[in-house]
Structure formats: C-alpha cells, structure tokens
Enzyme design. Structure first.
Site, mmCIF file in Angstrom:
data_model
loop_
_atom_site.group_PDB
_atom_site.id
_atom_site.type_symbol
_atom_site.label_atom_id
_atom_site.label_comp_id
_atom_site.label_asym_id
_atom_site.label_seq_id
_atom_site.Cartn_x
_atom_site.Cartn_y
_atom_site.Cartn_z
ATOM 1 N N GLY A 109 109.223 19.910 -68.026
ATOM 2 C CA GLY A 109 109.616 20.055 -69.427
ATOM 3 C C GLY A 109 108.600 20.765 -70.292
ATOM 4 N N ILE A 112 105.129 20.741 -84.724
ATOM 5 C CA ILE A 112 106.027 21.326 -85.721
ATOM 6 C C ILE A 112 107.411 20.668 -85.693
ATOM 7 C CG2 ILE A 112 107.023 23.224 -84.350
ATOM 8 C CD1 ILE A 112 106.258 25.099 -86.719
ATOM 9 N N HIS A 167 98.337 20.666 -73.325
ATOM 10 C CA HIS A 167 98.299 19.847 -74.534
ATOM 11 C C HIS A 167 98.692 18.420 -74.207
ATOM 12 C CE1 HIS A 167 102.185 21.928 -74.177
ATOM 13 N NE2 HIS A 167 102.754 20.831 -74.665
ATOM 14 N N HIS A 179 100.364 15.297 -75.938
ATOM 15 C CA HIS A 179 101.094 14.781 -77.101
ATOM 16 C C HIS A 179 100.606 13.357 -77.373
ATOM 17 C CE1 HIS A 179 104.496 17.779 -77.131
ATOM 18 N NE2 HIS A 179 104.244 17.844 -75.838
HETATM 19 P P1 5GP Z 1 105.865 20.905 -74.459
HETATM 20 O O1 5GP Z 1 107.338 20.767 -74.249
HETATM 21 O O2 5GP Z 1 105.334 22.232 -73.955
HETATM 22 O O3 5GP Z 1 105.102 19.728 -73.942
HETATM 23 O O4 5GP Z 1 105.669 20.822 -76.013
HETATM 24 C C1 5GP Z 1 105.340 21.905 -76.834
HETATM 25 C C2 5GP Z 1 105.353 21.379 -78.234
HETATM 26 O O5 5GP Z 1 104.797 22.360 -79.075
HETATM 27 C C3 5GP Z 1 106.766 21.070 -78.773
HETATM 28 O O6 5GP Z 1 106.837 19.683 -79.100
HETATM 29 C C4 5GP Z 1 106.901 21.987 -79.990
HETATM 30 O O7 5GP Z 1 107.541 21.343 -81.074
HETATM 31 C C5 5GP Z 1 105.463 22.325 -80.316
HETATM 32 N N1 5GP Z 1 105.286 23.631 -80.899
HETATM 33 C C6 5GP Z 1 105.796 24.822 -80.450
HETATM 34 N N2 5GP Z 1 105.413 25.839 -81.236
HETATM 35 C C7 5GP Z 1 104.637 25.290 -82.216
HETATM 36 C C8 5GP Z 1 103.949 25.857 -83.342
HETATM 37 O O8 5GP Z 1 103.947 27.070 -83.608
HETATM 38 N N3 5GP Z 1 103.251 24.987 -84.131
HETATM 39 C C9 5GP Z 1 103.198 23.644 -83.852
HETATM 40 N N4 5GP Z 1 102.481 22.871 -84.694
HETATM 41 N N5 5GP Z 1 103.838 23.082 -82.814
HETATM 42 C C10 5GP Z 1 104.546 23.902 -82.001
#
Ligand code: 5GP
Ligand code: ZN
Length: 109
Positions: free
Chosen positions: A92, A31, A99, A101
């Site tokens: 982070g 997002i 997940h 990326h």
């Molecule tokens: P992290 O920092 O946990 O590796 O990344 C989590 C990712 O999830 C972030 O890049 C954030 O933008 C994305 N994210 C969080 N909430 C949502 C959501 O409701 N929908 C989508 N598509 N991405 C999300």
C-alpha cells in the site's frame, strides 16, 4: 531524487505543516489525515522504502522510532498512538520515500 514529493518537502519546494525537524529527520502532518492527529516522520536521506534500507540506516531508523512517542505526546496523543509503515506497492505504499505514519486521537474531522 528530484521527482520525489517528500524530498521536495524536505527542500522546502512543497509546503508542509511541520511537526519537528533536525539535521536527519523531518516530521509533518499528513495532507489527508485518517485520524484527528496524523503526521509522518521521514529521514532526510532518500530511502525509497523499508525494504531499501540497509545496515547503514540502522541509526536513522532507530532515531525515527524513538521520536514517535515523543512527538505523539507533543501532538496531544498522551493516551497512545498507532504507527504504520507501508512498504512496496503490495504493502500500500504510495510515496516511495520511507515514512513512518503516527496517528491517533479518533477519526479525522
Ligand atoms: P503511503 O501510502 O505511501 O504510506 O502514504 C503516503 C502518505 O503521504 C498519504 O497518507 C498521503 O496523504 C501523504 N501525502 C502525499 N502527498 C503529500 C503531500 O504533498 N503533503 C503531505 N503533507 N502529505 C502527502
Ligand atoms: Zn525522497
């Protein structure tokens, strides 16, 4: 995991822009993309982080990594891409559903 955002996305309770889906995994666009193309691949099974994965998750982890180049190419990243797995608060991680990326193609617009 009723309070997990990504479990809600898997259940269709929160909308997402899907890239790929099968019985085991879902891929959808981030997002807040930090590249022109930026999506995440997640297991449908709730695994909180890479540090919470066990030997029983070996197949799904392998499947996700093997999907990354295929989906990256389909999304226009023929020249290559980056992968990132943030693990734990110190790593982070913000969403505690594992997940991967996948991103590239230059800065987000
Ligand atoms: P992290 O920092 O946990 O590796 O990344 C989590 C990712 O999830 C972030 O890049 C954030 O933008 C994305 N994210 C969080 N909430 C949502 C959501 O409701 N929908 C989508 N598509 N991405 C999300
Ligand atoms: Zn979850």
């Amino acid at each position: 995991m009723s309070d997990c955002i990504f479990c809600k996305i898997i259940a269709g309770q929160i909308p997402s822009r899907k890239v790929y889906e099968d019985d085991d995994v879902l891929a959808f666009h981030d997002i807040h993309p930090f590249a022109r193309v930026h999506f995440m691949i997640i297991p449908k099974k709730h695994i909180a982080s890479l540090a919470d994965a066990g030997p029983e998750d070996q197949a799904i982890l392998g499947k996700i990594l093997l999907l990354a180049p295929k989906l990256a190419q389909e999304q226009g990243l023929e020249g290559g891409f980056k992968t990132l797995v943030n693990t734990g608060r110190g790593g982070g991680q913000e969403v505690f559903h594992l997940h991967v990326h996948v991103f590239g193609g230059g800065p987000a617009a």
